[in-house]
Write a protein that holds these residues in place. Structure first.
Motif, PDB file in Angstrom:
ATOM      1  N   PHE A  85       3.983   7.662 -11.856  1.00 27.41           N
ATOM      2  CA  PHE A  85       2.975   7.541 -10.800  1.00 27.41           C
ATOM      3  C   PHE A  85       2.093   6.324 -11.045  1.00 27.41           C
ATOM      4  O   PHE A  85       1.751   5.592 -10.108  1.00 27.41           O
ATOM      5  CB  PHE A  85       2.127   8.810 -10.738  1.00 27.41           C
ATOM      6  N   ALA A  86       1.717   6.086 -12.299  1.00 30.87           N
ATOM      7  CA  ALA A  86       0.896   4.924 -12.620  1.00 30.87           C
ATOM      8  C   ALA A  86       1.635   3.622 -12.306  1.00 30.87           C
ATOM      9  O   ALA A  86       1.065   2.695 -11.712  1.00 30.87           O
ATOM     10  CB  ALA A  86       0.488   4.960 -14.091  1.00 30.87           C
ATOM     11  N   VAL A  87       2.913   3.562 -12.693  1.00 28.82           N
ATOM     12  CA  VAL A  87       3.707   2.348 -12.447  1.00 28.82           C
ATOM     13  C   VAL A  87       3.849   2.098 -10.949  1.00 28.82           C
ATOM     14  O   VAL A  87       3.670   0.975 -10.461  1.00 28.82           O
ATOM     15  CB  VAL A  87       5.090   2.468 -13.119  1.00 28.82           C
ATOM     16  N   MET A  88       4.153   3.148 -10.196  1.00 33.40           N
ATOM     17  CA  MET A  88       4.353   2.991  -8.757  1.00 33.40           C
ATOM     18  C   MET A  88       3.036   2.692  -8.031  1.00 33.40           C
ATOM     19  O   MET A  88       3.008   1.975  -7.036  1.00 33.40           O
ATOM     20  CB  MET A  88       4.998   4.254  -8.175  1.00 33.40           C
ATOM     21  N   THR A  89       1.934   3.248  -8.530  1.00 32.33           N
ATOM     22  CA  THR A  89       0.628   2.947  -7.934  1.00 32.33           C
ATOM     23  C   THR A  89       0.277   1.483  -8.139  1.00 32.33           C
ATOM     24  O   THR A  89      -0.229   0.807  -7.226  1.00 32.33           O
ATOM     25  CB  THR A  89      -0.453   3.846  -8.551  1.00 32.33           C
ATOM     26  N   ALA A  90       0.538   0.984  -9.347  1.00 32.44           N
ATOM     27  CA  ALA A  90       0.310  -0.441  -9.603  1.00 32.44           C
ATOM     28  C   ALA A  90       1.212  -1.298  -8.721  1.00 32.44           C
ATOM     29  O   ALA A  90       0.780  -2.336  -8.196  1.00 32.44           O
ATOM     30  CB  ALA A  90       0.556  -0.751 -11.078  1.00 32.44           C
ATOM     31  N   ALA A  91       2.459  -0.856  -8.538  1.00 35.23           N
ATOM     32  CA  ALA A  91       3.390  -1.602  -7.679  1.00 35.23           C
ATOM     33  C   ALA A  91       2.882  -1.645  -6.240  1.00 35.23           C
ATOM     34  O   ALA A  91       3.031  -2.671  -5.550  1.00 35.23           O
ATOM     35  CB  ALA A  91       4.776  -0.973  -7.738  1.00 35.23           C
ATOM     36  N   CYS A  92       2.277  -0.543  -5.769  1.00 37.84           N
ATOM     37  CA  CYS A  92       1.698  -0.542  -4.417  1.00 37.84           C
ATOM     38  C   CYS A  92       0.575  -1.564  -4.320  1.00 37.84           C
ATOM     39  O   CYS A  92       0.496  -2.353  -3.369  1.00 37.84           O
ATOM     40  CB  CYS A  92       1.161   0.852  -4.079  1.00 37.84           C
ATOM     41  N   GLY A  93      -0.314  -1.552  -5.312  1.00 38.04           N
ATOM     42  CA  GLY A  93      -1.460  -2.448  -5.275  1.00 38.04           C
ATOM     43  C   GLY A  93      -1.101  -3.916  -5.401  1.00 38.04           C
ATOM     44  O   GLY A  93      -1.853  -4.779  -4.936  1.00 38.04           O
ATOM     45  N   ALA A  95       1.999  -5.139  -4.362  1.00 34.56           N
ATOM     46  CA  ALA A  95       3.155  -5.417  -3.496  1.00 34.56           C
ATOM     47  C   ALA A  95       2.946  -6.711  -2.708  1.00 34.56           C
ATOM     48  O   ALA A  95       1.943  -6.858  -2.000  1.00 34.56           O
ATOM     49  CB  ALA A  95       3.387  -4.258  -2.542  1.00 34.56           C
ATOM     50  N   PRO A  96       3.898  -7.654  -2.793  1.00 36.41           N
ATOM     51  CA  PRO A  96       3.759  -8.927  -2.074  1.00 36.41           C
ATOM     52  C   PRO A  96       4.220  -8.861  -0.622  1.00 36.41           C
ATOM     53  O   PRO A  96       4.001  -9.803   0.139  1.00 36.41           O
ATOM     54  CB  PRO A  96       4.660  -9.865  -2.877  1.00 36.41           C
ATOM     55  N   SER A  97       4.873  -7.759  -0.239  1.00 37.54           N
ATOM     56  CA  SER A  97       5.379  -7.646   1.129  1.00 37.54           C
ATOM     57  C   SER A  97       5.281  -6.205   1.601  1.00 37.54           C
ATOM     58  O   SER A  97       5.163  -5.272   0.789  1.00 37.54           O
ATOM     59  CB  SER A  97       6.837  -8.111   1.220  1.00 37.54           C
ATOM     60  N   TYR A  98       5.351  -6.031   2.915  1.00 38.95           N
ATOM     61  CA  TYR A  98       5.299  -4.692   3.493  1.00 38.95           C
ATOM     62  C   TYR A  98       6.482  -3.851   3.029  1.00 38.95           C
ATOM     63  O   TYR A  98       6.324  -2.667   2.704  1.00 38.95           O
ATOM     64  CB  TYR A  98       5.292  -4.801   5.017  1.00 38.95           C
ATOM     65  N   GLU A  99       7.668  -4.436   2.970  1.00 39.36           N
ATOM     66  CA  GLU A  99       8.864  -3.708   2.576  1.00 39.36           C
ATOM     67  C   GLU A  99       8.753  -3.197   1.139  1.00 39.36           C
ATOM     68  O   GLU A  99       9.126  -2.048   0.846  1.00 39.36           O
ATOM     69  CB  GLU A  99      10.105  -4.601   2.718  1.00 39.36           C
ATOM     70  N   LEU A 100       8.218  -4.021   0.246  1.00 41.72           N
ATOM     71  CA  LEU A 100       8.058  -3.586  -1.145  1.00 41.72           C
ATOM     72  C   LEU A 100       6.943  -2.549  -1.273  1.00 41.72           C
ATOM     73  O   LEU A 100       7.009  -1.673  -2.140  1.00 41.72           O
ATOM     74  CB  LEU A 100       7.766  -4.791  -2.039  1.00 41.72           C
ATOM     75  N   LEU A 101       5.952  -2.633  -0.396  1.00 37.86           N
ATOM     76  CA  LEU A 101       4.918  -1.605  -0.391  1.00 37.86           C
ATOM     77  C   LEU A 101       5.510  -0.246  -0.016  1.00 37.86           C
ATOM     78  O   LEU A 101       5.209   0.770  -0.660  1.00 37.86           O
ATOM     79  CB  LEU A 101       3.803  -1.986   0.582  1.00 37.86           C
TER      80      LEU A 101
END
Length: 468
Positions: A85-93, A95-101
């Protein structure tokens, strides 16, 4: 790991509470959506997938997380889920694009399903039956507080640092859960058993398809998607039943659905979440579109129910113990039905004090119904099956929440017919409230029918502890 800390149920309850509060993520993002739309130049329709992707991934994970918890123990599963969850939350914050978000939100949903399932299982197994209802009531304050704080906190963080800060500010929570899982929970799991991958796979497809069909039920132009999803759900249901009947070690023992107490309790839990989501959505339509109130004023009014539930949850467990699970469950559902009927009296000139009274009483009904339903549902499982029990109970709660948004929407749109005038909104709201009342009568009727069978019998979890 010091054995005394591992054995202290209060510390495990605190850990489960933090894990439950981590799911504030589902509400804290809502007020950041306009900023996300501007950042990625996306439409409002596109933004819906920020929430939908999370919910579908969470639904797909519940049963798998429950099975893993029963096989390998809460310590390992919760710890891995918190790190993910921590890794994915950081990835959301970041994210360089909408698709990666959206991809990161899927990952968040998967990890969130683990936290959602395992945290309740921890509470159930940490306390004996005579203290379980009180512990569950305290645990549920995490979700209630998240619902109350999520939107304003998300708005504040967005104003201060933009939508990325909304995600990045959450990182300390899963970090605390990861540390706590390895220091406060005992090692080990249940007896070695097969994972039953076919059963888990068909169950996950079933849950995702049902959730997608419900979420797209009233969405403009999505009737075909909802229909295909419903068809996939039907095929998955047949496949799931066939697979589980043939499995030597099924992921879900289908006999549990013949347990009247479990069915009644899970319907009550789903009904409570149906009441929560439908009330928030269609009371807002009534107040803003029908009565012309500002979003801020309507938001303050709609806080009355969640605030009472938040205050009452710690005491709801004691109330359930004092009153008894059966009477408390029926009382909670009766309050939900009564307040649903009360909403039908809302019109263009209804006094605001009456709106507040209805929402406040509803908050008490939600707290009582949720605690009593969780206590009774989980009592039907042995301690080594707590993960599976939590997953099944939470799956139906999620479905109830989705139905609470989608089903009344059909009635609202049929009456309003696309007209957004005050009169049309009032008529649509009344139709939505009528549907709410009809749906909430179902779990109450089932609870009354089950209650007539006699005094409450102890479930497997209680019997196993009594004979230990």
């Amino acid at each position: 790991m010091p054995p005394d800390r591992a054995a202290d149920p209060r510390l495990r309850l605190a850990l489960a509470w933090i894990a439950g509060f981590t799911l504030i993520d589902s509400s804290v993002v809502s007020l950041a959506l306009p900023d996300i739309a501007r950042a990625f130049d996306r439409s409002v329709g596109d933004l819906a997938w920020i929430g939908t992707a999370y919910l579908l991934a969470l639904a797909a994970t519940l049963l798998i997380a429950g099975r893993l918890n029963d096989l390998y123990g809460s310590r390992h599963v919760l710890g891995i889920g918190a790190v993910a969850f921590a890794v994915m939350t950081a990835a959301c914050g970041l994210a360089p694009s909408y698709e990666l978000l959206i991809a990161a939100r899927v990952g968040q949903g998967i990890a969130g399903g683990i936290l959602y399932t395992v945290s309740l299982a921890i509470v159930v197994t940490a306390f004996p039956p005579d203290r379980r209802a009180t512990a569950i009531g305290i645990y549920f304050t995490s979700g209630a507080l998240g619902a109350v704080l999520g939107p304003p906190l998300g708005g504040f963080l967005t104003d201060v640092g933009g939508w990325r800060l909304v995600f990045l500010a959450q990182l300390p929570l899963p970090a605390l859960v990861a540390i706590g899982s390895w220091t406060l929970l005992p090692a080990g799991g249940g007896r070695p058993r097969p994972m039953d991958l076919p059963g888990l796979a068909t169950a996950s497809v079933l849950l995702v398809a049902v959730m997608l069909a419900v979420l797209e039920l009233a969405a403009p132009g999505m009737a075909l998607v909802a229909g295909v999803a419903a068809l996939v759900a039907l095929v998955a249901l047949v496949a799931f039943v066939v697979v589980e009947r043939r499995a030597a070690e099924p992921a879900v023992n289908l006999a549990i659905f013949g347990n009247a107490r479990f069915v009644s309790a899970t319907l009550a839990g789903a009904g409570a979440w149906f009441a929560i989501m439908s009330s928030v959505t269609y009371s807002a339509f009534y107040l803003q579109l029908g009565r012309g109130m500002s979003a801020a004023d309507a938001g303050l009014l709609l806080l009355t129910g969640p605030m009472l539930a938040l205050v009452f949850f710690p005491y709801a467990g004691r109330f359930v113990r004092w009153m008894g699970v059966d009477p408390a469950l029926r009382l909670g559902l009766a309050l939900l039905v009564a307040t649903a009927a009360g909403m039908l009296t809302w019109g263009a000139s209804t006094p605001i004090w009456w709106v507040v009274v209805v929402l406040t009483v509803q908050g008490a009904g939600i707290a009582i119904a949720l605690v009593a339903s969780a206590d009774d549902a989980m009592a039907q499982f042995r301690p080594e099956e707590a993960g599976t029990g939590s997953a099944l109970f939470n799956s139906l709660r999620q479905l109830g929440a989705a139905l609470g948004v989608a089903v009344p929407a059909v009635a609202f749109e049929l009456v309003a017919a696309g007209d957004r005038s005050a009169d049309a909104a009032l008529g649509g709201s009344t139709a939505a409230f009528a549907v709410r009342l009809a749906v909430l009568c179902v779990p109450l009727a089932v609870a009354l029918a089950v209650g007539r069978r006699g005094r409450r019998r102890r479930g497997p979890a209680e019997m196993s502890e009594a004979t230990a």
